[in-house]
Design a protein around this motif. Structure first.
Motif, short mmCIF file in Angstrom:
data_model
loop_
_atom_site.label_atom_id
_atom_site.label_comp_id
_atom_site.label_asym_id
_atom_site.label_seq_id
_atom_site.Cartn_x
_atom_site.Cartn_y
_atom_site.Cartn_z
N ARG A 72 0.81 -1.21 0.00
CA ARG A 72 0.00 0.00 0.00
C ARG A 72 0.85 1.26 0.00
O ARG A 72 1.80 1.39 0.73
CB ARG A 72 -0.91 0.01 1.21
CG ARG A 72 -1.70 1.29 1.28
CD ARG A 72 -2.85 1.19 2.20
NE ARG A 72 -3.65 2.40 2.15
CZ ARG A 72 -4.74 2.59 2.83
NH1 ARG A 72 -5.17 1.64 3.61
NH2 ARG A 72 -5.41 3.70 2.74
N ARG A 73 0.46 2.19 -0.82
CA ARG A 73 1.00 3.54 -0.89
C ARG A 73 2.43 3.63 -1.37
O ARG A 73 2.88 4.69 -1.73
CB ARG A 73 0.87 4.24 0.47
CG ARG A 73 -0.58 4.55 0.74
CD ARG A 73 -0.79 5.25 2.06
NE ARG A 73 -2.17 5.65 2.22
CZ ARG A 73 -3.14 4.83 2.54
NH1 ARG A 73 -2.90 3.58 2.77
NH2 ARG A 73 -4.37 5.27 2.64
N SER B 188 -3.38 7.41 -7.86
CA SER B 188 -2.06 7.15 -8.45
C SER B 188 -2.12 5.93 -9.37
O SER B 188 -1.25 5.74 -10.22
CB SER B 188 -1.02 6.94 -7.34
OG SER B 188 -1.21 5.72 -6.65
N TRP C 223 -3.80 8.07 -3.09
CA TRP C 223 -3.16 6.77 -3.34
C TRP C 223 -3.89 6.02 -4.45
O TRP C 223 -3.28 5.53 -5.40
CB TRP C 223 -3.17 5.95 -2.04
CG TRP C 223 -2.86 4.50 -2.22
CD1 TRP C 223 -1.79 3.95 -2.87
CD2 TRP C 223 -3.64 3.40 -1.73
NE1 TRP C 223 -1.86 2.57 -2.81
CE2 TRP C 223 -2.97 2.22 -2.12
CE3 TRP C 223 -4.82 3.32 -0.99
CZ2 TRP C 223 -3.47 0.95 -1.79
CZ3 TRP C 223 -5.30 2.06 -0.67
CH2 TRP C 223 -4.63 0.90 -1.07
N PHE D 116 3.15 5.15 -4.51
CA PHE D 116 2.55 6.30 -3.84
C PHE D 116 3.60 6.94 -2.95
O PHE D 116 4.30 6.27 -2.23
CB PHE D 116 1.35 5.85 -3.00
CG PHE D 116 0.61 6.96 -2.36
CD1 PHE D 116 -0.19 7.79 -3.12
CD2 PHE D 116 0.70 7.17 -1.00
CE1 PHE D 116 -0.89 8.81 -2.53
CE2 PHE D 116 0.01 8.19 -0.42
CZ PHE D 116 -0.80 9.01 -1.17
N GLN E 60 -5.84 11.39 1.69
CA GLN E 60 -4.60 10.66 1.43
C GLN E 60 -4.89 9.35 0.70
O GLN E 60 -4.19 8.98 -0.25
CB GLN E 60 -3.89 10.36 2.75
CG GLN E 60 -3.40 11.61 3.47
CD GLN E 60 -2.75 11.26 4.79
OE1 GLN E 60 -3.17 10.33 5.48
NE2 GLN E 60 -1.71 11.99 5.15
N SER E 61 -5.92 8.66 1.15
CA SER E 61 -6.29 7.40 0.52
C SER E 61 -6.74 7.61 -0.92
O SER E 61 -6.40 6.84 -1.82
CB SER E 61 -7.39 6.71 1.32
OG SER E 61 -6.92 6.30 2.58
N ALA F 250 1.27 9.04 2.87
CA ALA F 250 0.70 7.90 3.55
C ALA F 250 0.25 8.23 4.98
O ALA F 250 0.39 9.33 5.43
CB ALA F 250 1.73 6.79 3.57
#
Length: 217
Positions: free
Chosen positions: A3-4, A127, A124, A12, A120-121, A17
């Motif tokens: 993740r991220r 992206s 991500w 990301f 933020q999510s 994050a």
């Protein structure tokens, strides 16, 4: 495909994050004292809290067979810690489900993020979606460490965990081109997440940071 900080061009930025405890960090024995009153999951108030949280109508999140997200040892004998782990796991599943569904505005993800954490999510997810790619393969998440932060309201926790991107890739939705991490890239990524407990009793992601490498499996 963690993740991220996912592979290659779709990675990301770490600065975007959320925040967790360090992977492989020591357990915090003070975690039982969250809320400043209840000690241990066997107390009446702790049991009531767990029941209330379980009663929340949480989204039913599904992932396709093309992307296998697994959680190794995401269990705790402490009911409060387990509640954090359960919601954090579903937030991560919701994020990847949103990527696969090409849906940055996923309501399921919003359910598991605070108002400050959600942008933020979305960044991500975008992206990926902005580049018209999805995720495939296998991504294990392992070595979770939960700390229940002692503060005035007892509604803050941190979580650290690692992922292994060795068998995860991105796939262009139009061309079908599959891309993984460049040769020599450390496939393991450490995540540090800060969570806040909502009025409904849901542990929501408030912020996340990530760092490639440094995980021991």
């Amino acid at each position: 495909m963690a993740r991220r900080t996912l592979p290659t061009a779709v990675a990301f930025a770490t600065t975007a994050a959320l925040v967790l405890t360090a992977c492989g960090g020591s357990d915090d024995s003070s975690s039982d004292d969250i809320k400043g009153a209840d000690k241990g999951s066997s107390s009446p108030s702790a049991s009531a809290s767990a029941s209330a949280s379980a009663a929340v109508d949480r989204p039913k999140i599904t992932l396709p067979s093309s992307f296998k997200l697994t959680f190794e040892s995401w269990t705790s004998g402490n009911a409060k810690e387990q509640a954090v782990l359960d919601d954090a796991k579903e937030e991560l599943r919701a994020g990847y489900a949103a990527i696969i569904a090409n849906d940055p505005g996923s309501e399921d993800l919003a359910f598991y993020d605070t108002e400050t954490g959600l942008p933020q999510s979305k960044k991500w997810i975008k992206s990926y979606t902005d580049k018209n790619v999805t995720v495939i393969g296998e991504l294990p998440a392992f070595d979770p460490k939960v700390t229940l932060v002692k503060n005035v309201d007892g509604r803050t926790a941190t979580l650290g965990y690692c992922t292994d991107e060795s068998k995860a890739s991105t796939k262009d939705r139009k061309t079908g081109k599959v891309v993984g991490n460049p040769a020599g890239t450390d496939p393991e990524v450490f995540y540090s997440v800060t969570l806040r407990k909502s009025a409904q009793g849901v542990w929501q992601n408030a912020s996340v940071t990530s760092k490639r490498g440094g995980c021991a499996k």
